[in-house]
Design a protein around this motif. Structure first.
Motif, PDB file in Angstrom:
ATOM      1  N   CYS A 199      38.347  55.129  44.304  1.00  0.00           N
ATOM      2  CA  CYS A 199      38.687  55.193  45.743  1.00  0.00           C
ATOM      3  C   CYS A 199      39.095  56.585  46.212  1.00  0.00           C
ATOM      4  O   CYS A 199      39.069  56.869  47.408  1.00  0.00           O
ATOM      5  CB  CYS A 199      39.793  54.197  46.080  1.00  0.00           C
ATOM      6  SG  CYS A 199      39.327  52.491  45.798  1.00  0.00           S
ATOM      7  N   LEU A 243      38.749  41.748  49.458  1.00  0.00           N
ATOM      8  CA  LEU A 243      39.407  43.032  49.716  1.00  0.00           C
ATOM      9  C   LEU A 243      38.471  44.160  50.143  1.00  0.00           C
ATOM     10  O   LEU A 243      38.904  45.094  50.802  1.00  0.00           O
ATOM     11  CB  LEU A 243      40.157  43.500  48.451  1.00  0.00           C
ATOM     12  CG  LEU A 243      41.245  42.580  47.902  1.00  0.00           C
ATOM     13  CD1 LEU A 243      41.822  43.168  46.622  1.00  0.00           C
ATOM     14  CD2 LEU A 243      42.340  42.364  48.943  1.00  0.00           C
ATOM     15  N   PHE A 244      37.199  44.095  49.737  1.00  0.00           N
ATOM     16  CA  PHE A 244      36.354  45.289  49.823  1.00  0.00           C
ATOM     17  C   PHE A 244      35.255  45.197  50.880  1.00  0.00           C
ATOM     18  O   PHE A 244      34.886  44.106  51.321  1.00  0.00           O
ATOM     19  CB  PHE A 244      35.730  45.577  48.448  1.00  0.00           C
ATOM     20  CG  PHE A 244      36.740  46.022  47.432  1.00  0.00           C
ATOM     21  CD1 PHE A 244      37.031  47.361  47.258  1.00  0.00           C
ATOM     22  CD2 PHE A 244      37.430  45.092  46.650  1.00  0.00           C
ATOM     23  CE1 PHE A 244      37.974  47.773  46.324  1.00  0.00           C
ATOM     24  CE2 PHE A 244      38.376  45.494  45.719  1.00  0.00           C
ATOM     25  CZ  PHE A 244      38.651  46.840  45.556  1.00  0.00           C
ATOM     26  N   ARG A 293      49.874  46.501  53.803  1.00  0.00           N
ATOM     27  CA  ARG A 293      51.229  46.533  53.237  1.00  0.00           C
ATOM     28  C   ARG A 293      51.438  47.771  52.378  1.00  0.00           C
ATOM     29  O   ARG A 293      52.551  48.300  52.309  1.00  0.00           O
ATOM     30  CB  ARG A 293      51.482  45.261  52.421  1.00  0.00           C
ATOM     31  CG  ARG A 293      51.619  44.002  53.315  1.00  0.00           C
ATOM     32  CD  ARG A 293      51.378  42.735  52.510  1.00  0.00           C
ATOM     33  NE  ARG A 293      52.215  42.655  51.347  1.00  0.00           N
ATOM     34  CZ  ARG A 293      51.821  42.152  50.159  1.00  0.00           C
ATOM     35  NH1 ARG A 293      50.598  41.687  49.999  1.00  0.00           N
ATOM     36  NH2 ARG A 293      52.648  42.113  49.146  1.00  0.00           N
TER      37      ARG A 293
HETATM   38  O1  UT7 Z   1      41.836  50.821  46.059  1.00  0.00           O
HETATM   39  C1  UT7 Z   1      42.264  50.221  44.842  1.00  0.00           C
HETATM   40  C2  UT7 Z   1      41.968  48.741  44.858  1.00  0.00           C
HETATM   41  N1  UT7 Z   1      43.062  47.885  44.587  1.00  0.00           N
HETATM   42  C3  UT7 Z   1      43.962  47.457  45.512  1.00  0.00           C
HETATM   43  O2  UT7 Z   1      44.020  47.916  46.593  1.00  0.00           O
HETATM   44  C4  UT7 Z   1      44.903  46.327  45.119  1.00  0.00           C
HETATM   45  C5  UT7 Z   1      46.323  46.516  45.504  1.00  0.00           C
HETATM   46  N2  UT7 Z   1      46.997  45.230  45.495  1.00  0.00           N
HETATM   47  C6  UT7 Z   1      47.026  44.413  46.583  1.00  0.00           C
HETATM   48  O3  UT7 Z   1      46.515  44.784  47.617  1.00  0.00           O
HETATM   49  C7  UT7 Z   1      47.753  43.089  46.472  1.00  0.00           C
HETATM   50  O4  UT7 Z   1      48.413  43.003  45.230  1.00  0.00           O
HETATM   51  C8  UT7 Z   1      46.782  41.876  46.633  1.00  0.00           C
HETATM   52  C9  UT7 Z   1      46.328  41.765  48.076  1.00  0.00           C
HETATM   53  C10 UT7 Z   1      45.593  42.030  45.717  1.00  0.00           C
HETATM   54  C11 UT7 Z   1      47.517  40.565  46.283  1.00  0.00           C
HETATM   55  O5  UT7 Z   1      48.685  40.435  47.057  1.00  0.00           O
HETATM   56  P1  UT7 Z   1      50.045  39.973  46.352  1.00  0.00           P
HETATM   57  O6  UT7 Z   1      51.052  39.792  47.429  1.00  0.00           O
HETATM   58  O7  UT7 Z   1      50.358  40.973  45.293  1.00  0.00           O
HETATM   59  O8  UT7 Z   1      49.698  38.536  45.800  1.00  0.00           O
HETATM   60  P2  UT7 Z   1      49.614  38.008  44.293  1.00  0.00           P
HETATM   61  O9  UT7 Z   1      48.617  38.750  43.493  1.00  0.00           O
HETATM   62  O10 UT7 Z   1      51.001  37.939  43.784  1.00  0.00           O
HETATM   63  O11 UT7 Z   1      49.031  36.560  44.483  1.00  0.00           O
HETATM   64  C12 UT7 Z   1      49.756  35.579  45.151  1.00  0.00           C
HETATM   65  C13 UT7 Z   1      48.994  34.258  45.083  1.00  0.00           C
HETATM   66  C14 UT7 Z   1      48.490  33.874  43.684  1.00  0.00           C
HETATM   67  O12 UT7 Z   1      48.691  32.482  43.540  1.00  0.00           O
HETATM   68  P3  UT7 Z   1      49.945  31.927  42.695  1.00  0.00           P
HETATM   69  O13 UT7 Z   1      49.740  32.459  41.305  1.00  0.00           O
HETATM   70  O14 UT7 Z   1      51.167  32.461  43.377  1.00  0.00           O
HETATM   71  O15 UT7 Z   1      49.790  30.442  42.810  1.00  0.00           O
HETATM   72  C15 UT7 Z   1      47.002  34.160  43.778  1.00  0.00           C
HETATM   73  O16 UT7 Z   1      46.252  33.319  42.914  1.00  0.00           O
HETATM   74  O17 UT7 Z   1      47.837  34.286  45.928  1.00  0.00           O
HETATM   75  C16 UT7 Z   1      46.693  33.826  45.203  1.00  0.00           C
HETATM   76  N3  UT7 Z   1      45.498  34.496  45.698  1.00  0.00           N
HETATM   77  C17 UT7 Z   1      44.815  34.045  46.768  1.00  0.00           C
HETATM   78  N4  UT7 Z   1      44.983  32.983  47.569  1.00  0.00           N
HETATM   79  C18 UT7 Z   1      44.124  32.824  48.576  1.00  0.00           C
HETATM   80  C19 UT7 Z   1      44.929  35.639  45.251  1.00  0.00           C
HETATM   81  N5  UT7 Z   1      43.849  35.927  46.004  1.00  0.00           N
HETATM   82  C20 UT7 Z   1      43.772  34.971  46.963  1.00  0.00           C
HETATM   83  C21 UT7 Z   1      42.883  34.734  48.025  1.00  0.00           C
HETATM   84  N6  UT7 Z   1      43.100  33.677  48.803  1.00  0.00           N
HETATM   85  N7  UT7 Z   1      41.865  35.582  48.310  1.00  0.00           N
END
Ligand code: UT7
Length: 318
Positions: free
Chosen positions: A111, A155-156, A254
Motif C-alpha cells: 500500500c 475492504l479493497f 478509524r
Molecule cells: O492497507 C493495509 C491493509 N490492511 C488493513 O487496512 C487492515 C487494518 N485493520 C482493520 O481495518 C480492521 O481491523 C478490520 C476492519 C479489518 C476489522 O475491524 P475490527 O474492529 O478489528 O474487527 P475484528 O477483526 O475484531 O472482527 C470483529 C468481528 C469478528 O467476529 P467475532 O470473532 O467477534 O465473532 C469477525 O469475524 O467481526 C467479524 N467480521 C465481519 N462481520 C461481518 C469480520 N469481517 C466481517 C465482515 N462482515 N465483513
C-alpha cells in the motif's frame, strides 16, 4: 539545490461500483458492519487491466503539466497488482503512452508503493539523473481478491492516479520523508497463490488466499504512521500544527481518525475518501491528493502530510 516540483496530476477510477449491499448478497456481512468498522460505503471494480487505467491517469497528468509523452525521462510505477510478472508495469505504461525516451521501473511495497515510488523519482531528479518523472500509483486488487473471505473482500477496491514531477530550483515538492518496515508484522498480511513459491504445479498458482490479521495490522499501522509523521515533521523543525492538510493512506476511517488524533490534527484538516473507494492500496494516496487538488483544498504553498502503511509491514510519512 535541485527539488522536484509537482506540475501535473490525474486519476482514473473505474466506473463500476460495488456497494456494501452488493457484497452482502454473496458474503455473510452487512452494510452496517462495513460502515461502522471501516467507514467504507462502496468501492470500484476495474473492467480493464492496470495498464489501461494507468494510461488514462497518466495522460491527464501529462496534459495538466503540458508535457508530451516523448519528453518523459522516467516512469516509476508503484503497484502490487501488475499485469505481467515480466516485463514490468512501468514499461507497459511507457509503451501505450509512447514515452520512448523514458527509463521504466516498478516499486512494490504494497500500500505504500506510490509514496516509495515518489521518493525514488524525487531522489533521481534531485541528484540530476533525470529532469522529470511520471510517478504512478495503481492497483487492480479485485483480480487477486479471495471473494469468499469477508475479512478482506469488503475492504479493497481498484483505482489509479499519477503525478508529473519536474526539476526546479525552488524549495517545493517532496520536502522530506521517513521510510521504514515493521518486519515483526510481516506475517499479518500475506497474499498466497502468486509468486515463484506457487509455481511447482502441486499448488494452485493464481488462486489466492489472504492471510490477514486485521486488528494486528490496525495497531501497527496507527503506531507506525504516527511515529513516521512526527519524525518527518521534526526533521524540518515543524509540528502537526503547521500541516495544512493530512492526506493519509485510506484503509479504514478509524485508522485515519486514530492517526489524526495522535497528531492532534482536527478532522477538517484531514482528507478522507475511503467511503467511496475503499482501500486501493498504492492508489489511495495519489487519488486522495488529486481529489484534494480538484476540490481546491491544496493551494500553492500548502504543507501536506502523507503517512501510509502496507504489507511488510512497510510504513512511511512524506
Ligand atoms: O492497507 C493495509 C491493509 N490492511 C488493513 O487496512 C487492515 C487494518 N485493520 C482493520 O481495518 C480492521 O481491523 C478490520 C476492519 C479489518 C476489522 O475491524 P475490527 O474492529 O478489528 O474487527 P475484528 O477483526 O475484531 O472482527 C470483529 C468481528 C469478528 O467476529 P467475532 O470473532 O467477534 O465473532 C469477525 O469475524 O467481526 C467479524 N467480521 C465481519 N462481520 C461481518 C469480520 N469481517 C466481517 C465482515 N462482515 N465483513
Amino acid at each position: 539545490m535541485t527539488y522536484a516540483v509537482v506540475t501535473g496530476w490525474g486519476k482514473c477510477l473505474p466506473p463500476s461500483i460495488l456497494s456494501n449491499a452488493d457484497l452482502a448478497t454473496f458474503l455473510d456481512t452487512s452494510d452496517e458492519w462495513i460502515r461502522t468498522r471501516t467507514g467504507i460505503a462502496e468501492r470500484r471494480i476495474a473492467h480493464t487491466g492496470l495498464t489501461d487505467m494507468a494510461e488514462v491517469a497518466a495522460r491527464r497528468a501529462l496534459a495538466a503539466a503540458g508535457m508530451a509523452p516523448s519528453q518523459v525521462e522516467l516512469v516509476v510505477f508503484g503497484t502490487t497488482s501488475f499485469d505481467d510478472q515480466a516485463p514490468n508495469q512501468a514499461s507497459g505504461l511507457q509503451q501505450v503512452l509512447g514515452a520512448t525516451a523514458a527509463a521504466a521501473m516498478d516499486v512494490n511495497t504494497a500500500c505504500t508503493s506510490f509514496l516509495y515510488a515518489w521518493s525514488t523519482a524525487n531522489a533521481l531528479i534531485r541528484t540530476g539523473v533525470v529532469k522529470n518523472a511520471l510517478v504512478v500509483g495503481g492497483e487492480v486488487i479485485s483480480r487477486f481478491m479471495d471473494w469468499r473471505n469477508r475479512n478482506v473482500a469488503v475492504l479493497f477496491g481498484d483505482g489509479c492516479a499519477a503525478l508529473v514531477l519536474e526539476a526546479t530550483d525552488r524549495e517545493e515538492g517532496l520536502l522530506g520523508e521517513k521510510l521504514g518496515c515493521d518486519v515483526g508484522g510481516r506475517d499479518a498480511l500475506v497474499i498466497r497463490g502468486m509468486g515463484s513459491r506457487y509455481a511447482d504445479f502441486s499448488r494452485r498458482m493464481g488462486v489466492t488466499e489472504w492471510v490477514f490479521d486485521g486488528p494486528e495490522i490496525f495497531r501497527r499501522a496507527v503506531a507506525g504512521m504516527a511515529r513516521a509523521a512526527h519524525e518527518v515533521l521534526a526533521a524540518r523543525g515543524l509540528t502537526p500544527a503547521d500541516v495544512d492538510l493530512l492526506v493519509p493512506h485510506q484503509a479504514n476511517l478509524r485508522i485515519i481518525e486514530a492517526v489524526a488524533q495522535k497528531l492532534s490534527i482536527p478532522a477538517e484538516r484531514a482528507f478522507v475518501n475511503v467511503q467511496r473507494y475503499g482501500n486501493m492500496s498504492a492508489a489511495t494516496v495519489p487519488v486522495a491528493l488529486v481529489e484534494a487538488l480538484e476540490e481546491g483544498r491544496v493551494r500553492p504553498g500548502s504543507l501536506l502530510l502523507m503517512p501510509a502503511f502496507g504489507a511488510g509491514l512497510t510504513w512511511c510519512a512524506h
